[in-house]
Design a protein around this motif. Sequence first.
Motif, PDB file in Angstrom:
ATOM      1  N   ARG A 326      -9.322   8.138  -5.216  1.00  0.00           N
ATOM      2  CA  ARG A 326      -8.341   7.754  -6.263  1.00  0.00           C
ATOM      3  C   ARG A 326      -8.876   6.675  -6.872  1.00  0.00           C
ATOM      4  O   ARG A 326      -8.305   5.453  -6.862  1.00  0.00           O
ATOM      5  N   ASP A 714      -3.548   4.830  -2.493  1.00  0.00           N
ATOM      6  CA  ASP A 714      -3.904   4.792  -4.149  1.00  0.00           C
ATOM      7  C   ASP A 714      -3.758   3.297  -4.473  1.00  0.00           C
ATOM      8  O   ASP A 714      -2.860   2.436  -4.595  1.00  0.00           O
ATOM      9  N   PRO A 717      -2.648   1.551  -8.175  1.00  0.00           N
ATOM     10  CA  PRO A 717      -2.376   2.833  -8.761  1.00  0.00           C
ATOM     11  C   PRO A 717      -1.778   2.627 -10.319  1.00  0.00           C
ATOM     12  O   PRO A 717      -1.449   1.692 -10.628  1.00  0.00           O
TER      13      PRO A 717
END
Length: 721
Positions: A326, A714, A717
Amino acid sequence: MNRVRLLHFNAALGPLDYRVPEGMEVAPGSVVVAPLGPRQIVGIVWEPERLPTEPVPDAKLRPLMAVFPVPPLQPELRRLIEWTADYYCASPASVARMVLSSGGALRGPSTITEYRLSGGMPERMTAQRQAAIEALEGEQATIRELAGIAGVSEGVLRGLVNQGVLEPVVVDCDRPYPPAAADYAQPELTEDQQEVAGRFTAAVRATGFAPFLLDGVTGSGKTEVYFEAIAECLRNERQTLVLLPEIALTEAFLRRFEERFGAPPIVWHSSLKSTERRRAWRAIASGEAQVVVGARSALFLPYARLGLIVVDEAHEVSFKQDDGVRYNARDVAVMRARFERIPVVLASATPALESLQMAESGIYEKLVLPARFGGAELPAIDTINLTEEKPERGRWLAPRLVAAMEERLARGEQSLLFLNRRGYAPLTLCRHCGFRFQCPNCSAWLVEHRLSRRLACHHCGHETPPPNNCPECGEPECLVACGPGVERIADEVAERLREARLAVATSDTLNSPEKAAEFIARAEAGEIDVIVGTQLVTKGFHFPELTLVGVVDADLGLEGGDLRAAERTYQQVAQVAGRAGRGAKPGEVLIQTRHPEASVIAALAAGDRDAFYDAETEARRHAGAPPFGRWAAIIVSSEDEAEAREAANRIGATRPHLDDVMILGPAPAPMALLRGRYRYRLLLNARRSAEVQNVIRDWLGALSFPQGVRVAVDVDPYSFV
Ligand code: ADP
Ligand code: ZN
């Protein structure tokens, strides 16, 4: 060196040591084949001190089997792999996999047999053959790829090969690309532009790390200016990478690039054919590829002589990858530039707050293009307060917006209506019993797509034809569409401006480069009067006759309530507003809203960008949000609700107690069910000084979970669902 350590892709095992057999040449970065049990694995030779593991005695080492005929991955790229894995709490192998993203490229030079229509006809024509022949007009690819294009089995195509309808063509997999020329069509730059271009070209020649924020209003010539940096790179025989957020509209970019440099750049994205992927990968690794234009995954390719990275529309959310590793390509691009000691340009008319902050603190050099090229004025922006100027019942466009569109139509100019909602209606319900159509796999409503007659989930792809009767109460003809999507707005326009020629521009209607190119050509030729589109139409094109932009619902983006909602709304509306009045005629923007007093809407209407950024900066500082603090999420999921909940609770129960990291949750995610998996989230809010990645690694590393549980981390994020 006769013992080497490998980074490999078998996630269950740590790094492995091997013996280098007599006569085999390997260096750090070499890509090799090694035995593992009865099987073979691909690995990358790594510095052992950077990849610690239990030592294995010499006598137990098995020999490497072969070295792939590709250049060893350079130390700069190996450091980038390590940094990315470390920063985003991913495994180095999962990052390395993005580098070795073409299996075919690893093998040596070769040819491939592709097929194309010969012009002949089969002895016996069937409906399937007929359809295949029509679909394959102008195509040349392998049988498997052609089968995908034509939507028939490979067997059908082999039949056509036997009949001579498809003929083989032997192609050199690595045939060279046409060369781009630095001075092919050099524009005359304005004084402002020259100054910026001069900074870029000097930085390209200097070959040191140099991060730039190119902050210029839409239409100010940002592209034109970074093209000069690319030209300098070409002159110095170094490679350029240009990252674009949306591949759907790269067509316009490619054409413009070719006009400037006399040849198209090399394109890289996830839907390349395997042959194209292989060819591009090898040209990039050999240094032959001059300029690569790609989606975020192009960032991890093994450039032989990278000299410049450009991230265009650098504020775009799509640079953030939300599965697998991510990462945020904008941030990794800056890191890659640092490891490679080269300039990187983040270009945007509405920079991310994080980027502006980096410029503020002197880490990025900010260069400004304050005015549109050619004296075009920025459009006048006004709001329409929907609580006062109400659309008629069952309609969505306020009278003033419709009147403005009618004016444009009468003058032969174009209008663009922006609504970031695909399909006809975001929710369908039964008038009789109130039943709402929900996705069986996700916590989401099914979106009606009337053009393609289906109810679809935008998260997992589930779809079903709209039934005649309510599935709950059985009542016939009782389904009502709630709220508008672009298709519904287009219907309203068709009813109210009967003569208008309409185009709906979304990822559903412009789902291939060809369709995107056709749309642009039609709009440029003046064959479209009104465009109704999603965020796909907010950037990347220039229609001189487009003088009106209507934002159908500016409040939509503010509802989700996530950290960047206001910033994203500002960026989207400013970007789409930037489509208006790019030619000689002035533009007008009308923003429909129920909250004209909201700070983001007021700033847009006043054209006061600084006011918005100042307010937003204060809000973020107050919340300890980026760039002043950091967020990280832990997402726990399983197909089994109880299993997901238990795992999340266990993570919650073992949380570390730290002064500089606040841990929220676990709680069911807003998207509590996604693609058939139940989801729980924990959110970390840390001070900038906290080593949040180490905290997470130590915390989660001490736990183990059942097979069906996935725990994803993450860092920074963007999505809070
Ligand atoms: P931005 O990337 O900032 O939106 P562009 O580079 O797309 O701006 O420029 C906007 C328009 O103006 C484009 O059509 C571009 O070709 C034109 N343009 C900008 N600068 C020049 C220049 N110096 N000479 C000729 N055309 C220019
Ligand atoms: Zn779904």
